[in-house]
Design a protein around this motif. Sequence first.
Motif, PDB file in Angstrom:
ATOM      1  N   UNK A 295      -1.304 -15.381  -9.598  1.00  0.00           N
ATOM      2  CA  UNK A 295      -0.121 -15.539  -8.754  1.00  0.00           C
ATOM      3  C   UNK A 295       0.852 -14.393  -8.993  1.00  0.00           C
ATOM      4  N   UNK A 296       1.058 -14.060 -10.255  1.00  0.00           N
ATOM      5  CA  UNK A 296       1.992 -12.981 -10.592  1.00  0.00           C
ATOM      6  C   UNK A 296       1.497 -11.657 -10.028  1.00  0.00           C
ATOM      7  N   UNK A 297       0.183 -11.435 -10.073  1.00  0.00           N
ATOM      8  CA  UNK A 297      -0.359 -10.194  -9.527  1.00  0.00           C
ATOM      9  C   UNK A 297      -0.069 -10.084  -8.038  1.00  0.00           C
ATOM     10  N   UNK A 298      -0.261 -11.189  -7.319  1.00  0.00           N
ATOM     11  CA  UNK A 298       0.037 -11.171  -5.886  1.00  0.00           C
ATOM     12  C   UNK A 298       1.507 -10.861  -5.640  1.00  0.00           C
ATOM     13  N   UNK A 299       2.381 -11.400  -6.508  1.00  0.00           N
ATOM     14  CA  UNK A 299       3.803 -11.098  -6.361  1.00  0.00           C
ATOM     15  C   UNK A 299       4.060  -9.616  -6.616  1.00  0.00           C
ATOM     16  N   UNK A 300       3.331  -9.049  -7.573  1.00  0.00           N
ATOM     17  CA  UNK A 300       3.541  -7.645  -7.913  1.00  0.00           C
ATOM     18  C   UNK A 300       3.255  -6.721  -6.749  1.00  0.00           C
ATOM     19  N   UNK A 301       2.068  -6.856  -6.113  1.00  0.00           N
ATOM     20  CA  UNK A 301       1.805  -5.886  -5.052  1.00  0.00           C
ATOM     21  C   UNK A 301       2.675  -6.141  -3.834  1.00  0.00           C
ATOM     22  N   UNK A 302       3.078  -7.394  -3.645  1.00  0.00           N
ATOM     23  CA  UNK A 302       3.978  -7.693  -2.537  1.00  0.00           C
ATOM     24  C   UNK A 302       5.313  -6.981  -2.717  1.00  0.00           C
ATOM     25  N   UNK A 303       5.893  -7.186  -3.884  1.00  0.00           N
ATOM     26  CA  UNK A 303       7.224  -6.612  -4.110  1.00  0.00           C
ATOM     27  C   UNK A 303       7.144  -5.098  -4.245  1.00  0.00           C
ATOM     28  N   UNK A 304       6.069  -4.586  -4.851  1.00  0.00           N
ATOM     29  CA  UNK A 304       5.918  -3.145  -4.973  1.00  0.00           C
ATOM     30  C   UNK A 304       5.951  -2.501  -3.587  1.00  0.00           C
ATOM     31  N   UNK A 305       5.146  -3.006  -2.671  1.00  0.00           N
ATOM     32  CA  UNK A 305       5.097  -2.434  -1.333  1.00  0.00           C
ATOM     33  C   UNK A 305       6.418  -2.551  -0.605  1.00  0.00           C
ATOM     34  N   UNK A 306       6.986  -3.759  -0.634  1.00  0.00           N
ATOM     35  CA  UNK A 306       8.246  -3.979   0.069  1.00  0.00           C
ATOM     36  C   UNK A 306       9.330  -3.064  -0.475  1.00  0.00           C
ATOM     37  N   UNK A 307       9.449  -3.017  -1.806  1.00  0.00           N
ATOM     38  CA  UNK A 307      10.519  -2.232  -2.416  1.00  0.00           C
ATOM     39  C   UNK A 307      10.344  -0.750  -2.141  1.00  0.00           C
ATOM     40  N   UNK A 308       9.130  -0.242  -2.295  1.00  0.00           N
ATOM     41  CA  UNK A 308       8.938   1.190  -2.104  1.00  0.00           C
ATOM     42  C   UNK A 308       9.281   1.609  -0.677  1.00  0.00           C
ATOM     43  N   UNK A 309       8.864   0.808   0.296  1.00  0.00           N
ATOM     44  CA  UNK A 309       9.108   1.208   1.683  1.00  0.00           C
ATOM     45  C   UNK A 309      10.571   1.032   2.070  1.00  0.00           C
ATOM     46  N   UNK A 310      11.119  -0.167   1.862  1.00  0.00           N
ATOM     47  CA  UNK A 310      12.434  -0.480   2.417  1.00  0.00           C
ATOM     48  C   UNK A 310      13.589  -0.239   1.468  1.00  0.00           C
ATOM     49  N   UNK A 311      13.316  -0.244   0.183  1.00  0.00           N
ATOM     50  CA  UNK A 311      14.413  -0.097  -0.764  1.00  0.00           C
ATOM     51  C   UNK A 311      14.403   1.224  -1.509  1.00  0.00           C
ATOM     52  N   UNK A 312      13.304   1.984  -1.410  1.00  0.00           N
ATOM     53  CA  UNK A 312      13.287   3.279  -2.073  1.00  0.00           C
ATOM     54  C   UNK A 312      13.313   4.408  -1.038  1.00  0.00           C
ATOM     55  N   UNK A 313      12.232   4.495  -0.228  1.00  0.00           N
ATOM     56  CA  UNK A 313      12.136   5.626   0.701  1.00  0.00           C
ATOM     57  C   UNK A 313      13.256   5.589   1.731  1.00  0.00           C
ATOM     58  N   UNK A 314      13.462   4.439   2.361  1.00  0.00           N
ATOM     59  CA  UNK A 314      14.461   4.376   3.426  1.00  0.00           C
ATOM     60  C   UNK A 314      15.852   4.730   2.916  1.00  0.00           C
ATOM     61  N   UNK A 315      16.331   4.142   1.816  1.00  0.00           N
ATOM     62  CA  UNK A 315      17.653   4.555   1.346  1.00  0.00           C
ATOM     63  C   UNK A 315      17.714   6.026   0.922  1.00  0.00           C
ATOM     64  N   UNK A 316      16.634   6.553   0.308  1.00  0.00           N
ATOM     65  CA  UNK A 316      16.727   7.932  -0.168  1.00  0.00           C
ATOM     66  C   UNK A 316      16.672   8.921   0.987  1.00  0.00           C
ATOM     67  N   UNK A 317      15.596   8.815   1.790  1.00  0.00           N
ATOM     68  CA  UNK A 317      15.445   9.836   2.829  1.00  0.00           C
ATOM     69  C   UNK A 317      16.394   9.611   3.997  1.00  0.00           C
ATOM     70  N   UNK A 318      16.518   8.383   4.424  1.00  0.00           N
ATOM     71  CA  UNK A 318      17.293   8.131   5.628  1.00  0.00           C
ATOM     72  C   UNK A 318      18.735   7.784   5.284  1.00  0.00           C
ATOM     73  N   UNK A 319      18.937   6.898   4.328  1.00  0.00           N
ATOM     74  CA  UNK A 319      20.299   6.523   3.970  1.00  0.00           C
ATOM     75  C   UNK A 319      21.054   7.662   3.311  1.00  0.00           C
ATOM     76  N   UNK A 320      20.437   8.248   2.263  1.00  0.00           N
ATOM     77  CA  UNK A 320      21.158   9.278   1.519  1.00  0.00           C
ATOM     78  C   UNK A 320      21.154  10.612   2.258  1.00  0.00           C
ATOM     79  N   UNK A 321      19.961  11.134   2.533  1.00  0.00           N
ATOM     80  CA  UNK A 321      19.932  12.467   3.143  1.00  0.00           C
ATOM     81  C   UNK A 321      20.394  12.456   4.580  1.00  0.00           C
TER      82      UNK A 321
END
Lengths: 194, 574, 277
Positions: free
Chosen positions: B78-104
């Motif tokens: 169960x924890x593993x499933x949570x890991x890849x879910x949150x990893x994907x969500x966070x990287x796309x919407x909370x890392x790339x979007x704020x850095x490239x689009x929000x910040x730059x």
Amino acid sequence: MTNKLLADSHLHNKETQFTSVIGMIILISSLTMLFVALIASYGVLRVRSVNWHSHSMSYYSLSIACFNTMLILFSSYSYSTIVKHVKALNLTKTLYWINSTIGIGILFLFLQSTLWYLLTNSGYSISSHQAGSVFYMLSGLHGLHIIIGIISLFWLRGKILTSDNHVNRAQLVGIFWHFLTFIWIVIFFSVIIY
Amino acid sequence: MHRQNKQTFWSKSIFSLDHKVIAKQFLFLGIFFLLFGGYLAMLMRWSLTHTMEQLPWWLLGDLLYQESPVGSGIIGPDAYNQLFTMHGTIMIFWAITPILIGAFGNFLIPLQIGTGDMAFPKLNMISFWTMFLASIVLLASYLLPQGTAAGGWTAYPPLSTPVGGIPGSGQAYWTLALTLAGTSTLMGAINYITTIVRFRAPGMSYFRMPLTTWGLFLTSILNALFVPIIAAGLIILLLDQVAGTQFLVAGQKATIPGGDPLLYQHVFWIFGHPEVYILILPAWGVVSDLLSVFSRKPAYGYKMTAICMCTVTALSGLVWGHHMYTTGMSPLLGKAFMFLTLLISIPSSIFFLNWLGTLWKGALKFEVPMLFAMSVMWVFGLGGLTGLYNATITSDIYLHDTYFVVGHFHYTMAASVMFGAFAAIYFWFPKIFGREMNKKMGVVHFWTSFIPLNLVFFNMMVMGYAGHHRRIFDPSEFEFLKPILGLNEFMTLAAFVLGIAQVLFTINFFYSIFRGKIATKNPWNAATLEWTVSEPIPHGNFAIIPEVFNGPHEYSNPNVKGRDWISQSEKINS
Amino acid sequence: MNFSEVYSRIKIKSKNQLKLGGGIWFLDPPKDVSLDGYRIDDVIHYTDGIILFYFGIVVLLMTYFVIKYRARPGHSAEYDKGDRKKNVIITICMGMMVFLTIDVVIEGMAFRDLKQAFWKFPKGENVVKVEVMPQQFAWNFRYAGLDGEFATADDLIPTQNQMHIPVNTPVVIQIAPYDVIHSFFIPNFRVKVDATPGMVNTLWFQATETGEFEIACAELCGNSHYRMKGVLTVDSHEDYQKWLSSQDEEGEPEEDDWGDEDEGVPTFWGWSWKEAI
């Protein structure tokens, strides 16, 4: 209160006015995409379903919905009167019509809640069938945006009383307000009537 | 700090209306989540190679998995499933979007087009704080007793609805957080489009804008049109999760007939495919500009590149079905999607060739931003080409939902977009913070990221080709996967090196903000307008709005004597 | 232009005939024991080779540029904006060349293979039909029994995680899941089809060798998705008949069987075979 507050609005820079209109147009495009996606989803669900529970609202509920449709149409008329009076620099009438439009908006929401209450109690709830789910989802989302619209009207009212540049502001809020009227017409005819 | 009318701490830094401050806020938020999402990936790699073993102290196992139902400090299925879910969500919407689009996006757009701030500064501020609220909701799901969402970043129903059996309300928190994040993006899009359309300085025609601005502009158009569509999908998903509706539930477990799980997939991917272009368009723009700066030569075929980016933007909305080839759609529809998807190769290869053309006959300077920009050519070349396997229906039948897809999208998203973001950070750091980042550490960061990244994700494609399907907690259950498992150890090692490299970067980044060498106004001798203002850039950016005479890449112009560049706002004396 | 016709002229008889790019993927896929799996391997190998070719050129060019055009004293860049008509035409031609040699070819191969094999569902008496119902977390297989009709009393009791098919015989499966989305994936046959609740999907394949092969679930379906394993046993014809006769019949359906006919959900968990294919 004097009419002097309204008098300054013709000095507002045409350039910056157009900028805010562009911003509002983009917002309306985005909201259109949102409602198009939801109504298209409704269409898909309805076309693919075996048994769609259309026309299962009671006549009483249906009449409330019809009354609300006319109310919201009237609110668009009411809103356009606000703009007319702002342009004519008539502060008293402007305030009268803003207050009225706010009142109509609140009445609309009150009647929507009544409609919801009546329908839920008669077995037409959000989880009774897909038609119910679609109705509550769309009317709920629309209602949330009406709340935003009413808040905007309060804001506009405050601005008119304290500063200048009203025509542009009134027109911007108007784009949003009329858009909501249009969305309700679409919802009313495609979900409730059809 | 920057001068504003009101000088209180709150209005100056927390609730600032200045686009440069808001950009920094997005940057810090994005870097935080980049590290957090990367940490989740490290946990996943550990779990894959040390399945059901206790986490080591340096992965903070005791801290996070103390209450784990399969044993303290152990990641279970169960924890593993949570890991890849949150990893994907966070990287796309909370890392790339704020850095490239929000910040730059926020930092560069007004400066590069020559104006004082965004069109709607208050909306800009609200957009950041909406994202902050979204972050709170997302992180709050970690405090829930049953854990976070676990349905994959795609969250297909019925699995992501109560019918699917994922315990707790993590999935609902996920849906709400994503809706809020989308609202933030929408506000940003309205601002960016309006600013670019209305506030370009005199002489700054569309075809004199830097390609970075083009990328951000096109991204914002896609955002404005397609984020509302995912919002629609998330709304009906949220209602299914909390309000007892069953829009997206069908089959034996449905209590309300007439639902359609496939509806969600269509709605999701109608947004989802433009989303990947939303993520990469700014990176393409940055790379195009940086290759030009560090080759001391105009961007080859600038207008062609801009038009190709527009074409890709337009086509991106028509191809979503290639994520759904195996769902049983009509053959005609499948063929149409395949044809349109393959069409995107044409503009993509044209502007890739233009990148090569920029390097050709240049005078290449291998500064850190250039290293990252050139590496984007490598990783995007590989990533884009491997997309072809997935575009073709027959090969996709085999490769769909295998590690091949994971390798492909990490090459295009993690590698191309992130390296583009790193290139941007190293390049514009002197302008944002007034200091320089340490070059030696930058070079080390580059090589210790580039090589391991290839080792991890190329091997994922190898695994996928060998048949390894996705989202598998413990691959040892299957005989046909046994020959592949040895590769896992190697990939985990490479992934850990990749992870440490990012820690190195973070140290360089924060150290340089406080103790880095003070930067000159234009350390790279770049021609775009942001380099004509000195740090600290005043509120309002330009004392006098500049007039633009040249394009953005006037390097090595023979009419310019004594130096190999001239700024956009300087007249060339011919 | 009909791509299928153009590319059907490329006769591909043996497996791995087009292993041009062999070696990039240094791990082999599971052994292909299906009639048409080679088509998928071939389009992958073609793509491998042509991609290697183009990417190789790019890498060589970049290496050359890095050396020849590095900034050094006495060396300056050439001021070429690449926007002359000549440049534009050459670049577009190069882009089109890439498109024609990769995209158009693999598209043609795919269209041909889909038309000749994957979407050409077999008909006839000897076709073996199986209904598959994946659930969290197992595979259920149902056979029609002697009368050849599903949803009748002589259907065999569904087996769980065990599927038997005869060798060298076309097998058509129809699949619908019980709960969430699953995906039926047999690596050794290179086939995959999603099982979405509320829909019945169809897939066909044919085995060329006997043996036991694994079935995996290729769509996240919950916490035990990773061990949702089925076993496909390909028998000789005699062994298959033996296995069939050893299975019990289901008998009349119970009163409270799953589903409700009125709402479009099948009455037994099996459904009447969709003959439209």
